[in-house]
Motif scaffolding. Structure first.
Motif, mmCIF file in Angstrom:
data_model
loop_
_atom_site.group_PDB
_atom_site.id
_atom_site.type_symbol
_atom_site.label_atom_id
_atom_site.label_comp_id
_atom_site.label_asym_id
_atom_site.label_seq_id
_atom_site.Cartn_x
_atom_site.Cartn_y
_atom_site.Cartn_z
ATOM 1 N N HIS A 224 -42.702 35.397 -45.501
ATOM 2 C CA HIS A 224 -43.485 36.635 -45.786
ATOM 3 C C HIS A 224 -44.979 36.394 -45.923
ATOM 4 O O HIS A 224 -45.527 37.371 -46.457
ATOM 5 C CB HIS A 224 -42.683 37.451 -46.662
ATOM 6 C CG HIS A 224 -41.347 37.809 -46.291
ATOM 7 N ND1 HIS A 224 -40.552 37.257 -46.394
ATOM 8 C CD2 HIS A 224 -41.138 38.926 -45.348
ATOM 9 C CE1 HIS A 224 -39.228 37.727 -45.876
ATOM 10 N NE2 HIS A 224 -39.554 38.771 -45.211
ATOM 11 N N THR A 225 -45.498 35.137 -46.026
ATOM 12 C CA THR A 225 -46.966 34.897 -46.404
ATOM 13 C C THR A 225 -47.783 34.405 -45.306
ATOM 14 O O THR A 225 -47.379 33.290 -44.750
ATOM 15 C CB THR A 225 -46.880 33.857 -47.610
ATOM 16 O OG1 THR A 225 -46.004 34.239 -48.748
ATOM 17 C CG2 THR A 225 -48.206 33.672 -48.060
ATOM 18 N N GLU A 226 -48.591 35.302 -44.819
ATOM 19 C CA GLU A 226 -49.456 34.858 -43.773
ATOM 20 C C GLU A 226 -50.584 34.059 -44.367
ATOM 21 O O GLU A 226 -51.002 33.861 -45.524
ATOM 22 C CB GLU A 226 -49.860 35.866 -42.801
ATOM 23 C CG GLU A 226 -48.476 36.809 -42.286
ATOM 24 C CD GLU A 226 -48.800 37.992 -41.307
ATOM 25 O OE1 GLU A 226 -50.039 38.141 -41.357
ATOM 26 O OE2 GLU A 226 -47.993 38.407 -40.639
ATOM 27 N N LEU A 233 -58.126 21.721 -42.626
ATOM 28 C CA LEU A 233 -57.400 21.480 -41.440
ATOM 29 C C LEU A 233 -57.283 22.607 -40.602
ATOM 30 O O LEU A 233 -57.559 22.824 -39.548
ATOM 31 C CB LEU A 233 -56.210 20.803 -41.486
ATOM 32 C CG LEU A 233 -56.242 19.175 -41.777
ATOM 33 C CD1 LEU A 233 -54.673 18.825 -41.807
ATOM 34 C CD2 LEU A 233 -56.960 18.517 -41.080
ATOM 35 N N ARG A 234 -57.482 23.809 -41.627
ATOM 36 C CA ARG A 234 -57.264 25.301 -40.982
ATOM 37 C C ARG A 234 -55.907 25.384 -39.943
ATOM 38 O O ARG A 234 -55.626 26.065 -39.328
ATOM 39 C CB ARG A 234 -58.446 25.648 -40.061
ATOM 40 C CG ARG A 234 -59.759 25.430 -40.829
ATOM 41 C CD ARG A 234 -60.121 26.325 -41.810
ATOM 42 N NE ARG A 234 -60.057 27.982 -41.496
ATOM 43 C CZ ARG A 234 -59.875 28.756 -41.976
ATOM 44 N NH1 ARG A 234 -60.133 28.522 -43.523
ATOM 45 N NH2 ARG A 234 -59.981 30.070 -41.663
ATOM 46 N N VAL A 235 -54.835 24.654 -41.007
ATOM 47 C CA VAL A 235 -53.669 25.018 -40.330
ATOM 48 C C VAL A 235 -52.828 26.439 -40.664
ATOM 49 O O VAL A 235 -52.885 26.636 -41.963
ATOM 50 C CB VAL A 235 -52.508 23.912 -40.846
ATOM 51 C CG1 VAL A 235 -51.244 24.208 -40.299
ATOM 52 C CG2 VAL A 235 -52.998 22.658 -40.256
ATOM 53 N N LYS A 236 -52.727 27.242 -39.666
ATOM 54 C CA LYS A 236 -52.073 28.461 -39.885
ATOM 55 C C LYS A 236 -50.699 28.484 -40.055
ATOM 56 O O LYS A 236 -49.810 27.634 -39.666
ATOM 57 C CB LYS A 236 -52.277 29.205 -38.457
ATOM 58 C CG LYS A 236 -51.660 30.683 -38.529
ATOM 59 C CD LYS A 236 -51.887 31.382 -37.269
ATOM 60 C CE LYS A 236 -51.195 32.732 -37.356
ATOM 61 N NZ LYS A 236 -51.352 33.382 -35.901
ATOM 62 N N ARG A 237 -50.150 29.443 -41.186
ATOM 63 C CA ARG A 237 -48.810 29.504 -41.324
ATOM 64 C C ARG A 237 -48.214 30.043 -40.281
ATOM 65 O O ARG A 237 -48.464 31.293 -39.780
ATOM 66 C CB ARG A 237 -48.622 30.491 -42.753
ATOM 67 C CG ARG A 237 -48.955 29.825 -43.829
ATOM 68 C CD ARG A 237 -48.682 30.657 -45.087
ATOM 69 N NE ARG A 237 -49.230 30.360 -46.372
ATOM 70 C CZ ARG A 237 -48.196 30.064 -47.324
ATOM 71 N NH1 ARG A 237 -46.974 30.256 -46.885
ATOM 72 N NH2 ARG A 237 -48.752 29.721 -48.572
ATOM 73 N N ARG A 238 -47.175 29.439 -39.695
ATOM 74 C CA ARG A 238 -46.506 29.924 -38.452
ATOM 75 C C ARG A 238 -45.218 30.436 -38.638
ATOM 76 O O ARG A 238 -44.481 31.214 -37.807
ATOM 77 C CB ARG A 238 -46.238 28.719 -37.681
ATOM 78 C CG ARG A 238 -47.604 28.204 -37.003
ATOM 79 C CD ARG A 238 -47.230 27.099 -36.059
ATOM 80 N NE ARG A 238 -46.796 25.869 -36.514
ATOM 81 C CZ ARG A 238 -46.417 24.820 -35.972
ATOM 82 N NH1 ARG A 238 -46.088 25.009 -34.565
ATOM 83 N NH2 ARG A 238 -46.252 23.623 -36.517
ATOM 84 N N SER A 239 -44.336 30.182 -40.175
ATOM 85 C CA SER A 239 -43.041 30.794 -40.198
ATOM 86 C C SER A 239 -43.178 32.400 -40.188
ATOM 87 O O SER A 239 -42.158 32.852 -39.579
ATOM 88 C CB SER A 239 -42.569 30.068 -41.398
ATOM 89 O OG SER A 239 -43.647 30.434 -42.483
ATOM 90 N N PRO A 240 -43.961 33.015 -40.843
ATOM 91 C CA PRO A 240 -43.859 34.574 -40.684
ATOM 92 C C PRO A 240 -43.908 35.146 -39.261
ATOM 93 O O PRO A 240 -43.273 36.073 -38.965
ATOM 94 C CB PRO A 240 -45.248 35.178 -41.443
ATOM 95 C CG PRO A 240 -45.543 33.999 -42.104
ATOM 96 C CD PRO A 240 -45.350 32.671 -41.537
ATOM 97 N N GLU A 273 -45.180 26.646 -47.843
ATOM 98 C CA GLU A 273 -45.163 26.846 -49.365
ATOM 99 C C GLU A 273 -45.461 25.589 -50.154
ATOM 100 O O GLU A 273 -46.569 25.665 -50.993
ATOM 101 C CB GLU A 273 -43.985 27.561 -49.834
ATOM 102 C CG GLU A 273 -43.768 28.947 -49.679
ATOM 103 C CD GLU A 273 -44.819 29.725 -50.552
ATOM 104 O OE1 GLU A 273 -44.634 29.567 -51.647
ATOM 105 O OE2 GLU A 273 -45.805 30.478 -49.883
ATOM 106 N N ASN A 274 -45.000 24.620 -49.831
ATOM 107 C CA ASN A 274 -45.299 23.352 -50.615
ATOM 108 C C ASN A 274 -46.747 22.757 -50.329
ATOM 109 O O ASN A 274 -47.592 22.616 -51.261
ATOM 110 C CB ASN A 274 -44.179 22.298 -50.188
ATOM 111 C CG ASN A 274 -44.738 20.993 -50.710
ATOM 112 O OD1 ASN A 274 -44.734 20.582 -52.036
ATOM 113 N ND2 ASN A 274 -45.100 19.891 -49.682
ATOM 114 N N ALA A 275 -47.393 23.036 -49.134
ATOM 115 C CA ALA A 275 -48.457 22.601 -48.643
ATOM 116 C C ALA A 275 -49.473 23.430 -49.258
ATOM 117 O O ALA A 275 -50.810 23.119 -49.533
ATOM 118 C CB ALA A 275 -48.577 22.638 -47.132
ATOM 119 N N ALA A 276 -49.237 24.696 -49.696
ATOM 120 C CA ALA A 276 -50.100 25.699 -50.360
ATOM 121 C C ALA A 276 -49.896 25.748 -51.982
ATOM 122 O O ALA A 276 -50.738 26.281 -52.827
ATOM 123 C CB ALA A 276 -49.774 27.219 -50.021
ATOM 124 N N GLY A 277 -49.232 24.517 -52.293
ATOM 125 C CA GLY A 277 -49.125 24.443 -53.578
ATOM 126 C C GLY A 277 -48.241 25.155 -54.385
ATOM 127 O O GLY A 277 -48.231 25.167 -55.702
#
Length: 455
Positions: A224-226, A233-240, A273-277
């Motif tokens: 639920h976190t975009e 690297l500007r990697v977009k969260r894809r799971s949401p 989530e891990n990559a975002a700390g």
């Protein structure tokens, strides 16, 4: 056997158990060793993989958190902001309520990229000086994977409360199976008996269910976190987005592909989530934290129903398998490549899923062996020194492989030519033979084929 399941699974912050959680614990231990010494200045030197990829993994921040007296299990986002603000903006570090010292991370945390400490690639040394600028204490540590640390002599520092010996120790899968046969019990039941050496029945149940609560929370936050992951690297969260498609009323249920999509979205959510700390469970590492939760989540949501006994049995079985790798090989990508992280997590999840689906101890061992056999030689080559590419997608692959390994084992009688002990030994030898640049250094593989501008 010296480790508890609750040493193997621990709560911490991302993005790395070896480069964030371990150094943070080492810094806290060093702080505690200072006691009432006359301290004016502290320096920290990072070696090997910690120096080469530490900046991308936030190792310098982890050092600040530990020296500020903060713990991986309980640190809040507010704690992090306060500690970093004080250190970077004011160049001071609060060692305790009565003592603050000058501390400039750019000068006092040194990344010695061309040097190694003798016992492991993830080495770090702390030095404290008095008001006369004389060295009063210096200690070295190793962060050996999964948040585990050793002292400068290479002696493991374990965290469970008692040094009492458990009733059914094992140092190999063969010994584990033999003990289960002798006790006429499952792997989880044997582990349950061992864990009661160090904690009560109520504490064990509460601690294990809390681990699942943290795992599940990391999945839900990720779903639920975009946004875009930190680091450049500007990697977009894809799971949401994937989760939204799976939950859409127009989504047509296709059992042939849905298992892959659900496993992938759960694993991806944790590792974003891990990559975002964020807060995750080392399972057995942060870089591989998505696999074990994803497989259990899939089982609970799509194959069964919420079952506390299944959760406990799953974590105990996975823990037993993880301990075999911890004691017989390594959980450190800096030592053996990603086979020691994603490979081990895949093996643990495969065996644990087999167990809670009624598999025999031989089928559990077979599933765990299959899970590692097809991850042998997996390198660790994080782009930009960040736990993002290929790490996040690699967790989805590990989760899918774990379920496949479990199905193969459950559809057999458990007899197989290659034992889990043999594949663990092979993994360790493969890691030793692997060239240095493919072991969490960002000096080889994808890490040098992809540059920041291409992302």
């Amino acid at each position: 056997m010296t480790h508890s399941v609750l040493d193997l699974f621990s709560v911490g912050i991302g993005p790395s158990s070896s480069h964030t959680v371990g150094p943070m614990r080492a810094a806290l231990l060093f702080l505690q060793s200072l006691n009432t010494l006359d301290i004016k200045r502290i320096t920290c030197e990072l070696y090997g993989s910690l120096a080469l990829t530490g900046k991308g993994h936030g190792t310098q921040n982890a050092i600040i958190f530990g020296l500020s007296g903060l713990q991986p299990e309980t640190i809040s986002s507010q704690d992090q902001i306060a500690a970093l603000s004080q250190t970077y903006d004011q160049h001071t570090l609060t060692l305790n309520p009565e003592l603050s010292i000058s501390f400039n991370p750019d000068q006092d945390i040194l990344f010695l990229t061309s040097q190694l400490m003798p016992k492991h690639s993830n080495g770090l040394t702390f030095s404290a000086y008095n008001h006369h600028n004389q060295l009063v204490v210096s200690r070295g540590y190793y962060s050996v994977g999964g948040g585990f640390i050793c002292d400068q002599d290479g002696t493991p520092i374990v965290s469970h409360r008692s040094h009492k010996k458990c009733p059914h120790p094992f140092n190999s899968a063969a010994e584990l199976i033999s003990a289960c046969k002798q006790e006429k019990c499952s792997i989880s039941q044997l582990m349950h008996k061992n864990e009661l050496t160090w904690r009560s029945e109520a504490e064990l149940k509460s601690d294990l269910l809390n681990l699942w609560c943290v795992m599940n929370s990391s999945i839900e936050r990720g779903l639920h976190t975009e946004g875009v992951l930190p680091g450049g690297l500007r990697v977009k969260r894809r799971s949401p987005e994937l989760y939204g498609r799976l939950m859409s009323p127009t989504h047509s249920d296709n059992s042939k592909t849905d298992i892959l999509d659900w496993l992938s979205v759960y694993a991806m959510a944790v590792n974003e989530e891990n990559a975002a700390g964020g807060r995750v469970v080392t399972a057995p590492t942060n870089g591989a934290a998505g696999i074990i939760p994803a497989v259990l989540k899939y089982y609970l949501e799509h194959l069964s129903s919420l079952d506390e006994h299944a959760i406990i049995d799953y974590l105990l079985t996975a823990g037993a398998i993880g301990i075999l790798y911890k004691e017989g090989a390594s959980l450190s990508a800096a030592e053996v490549g990603c086979q020691g992280e994603v490979g081990v997590a895949c093996s643990m999840a495969a065996g644990a899923l087999t167990a809670i689906q009624g598999g025999t101890i031989w089928q559990v061992e077979n599933a765990a062996e299959i899970g590692m056999e097809h991850n042998l030689g997996l390198t660790c080559d994080p782009v930009g020194g960040l736990v993002q590419i290929p790490c996040i997608e690699r967790n989805t692959m590990g989760a899918v492989k774990a379920v496949n390994a479990s199905r193969l084992a459950l559809n057999s009688n458990g007899r197989h030519l290659v034992s889990l002990d043999k594949v663990i030994a092979t993994m360790m030898k493969t890691g030793r033979d692997m060239q240095h640049q493919y072991k969490e250094t960002s000096l080889g593989g994808l890490a040098i084929q992809v540059n920041m501008s291409e992302c």
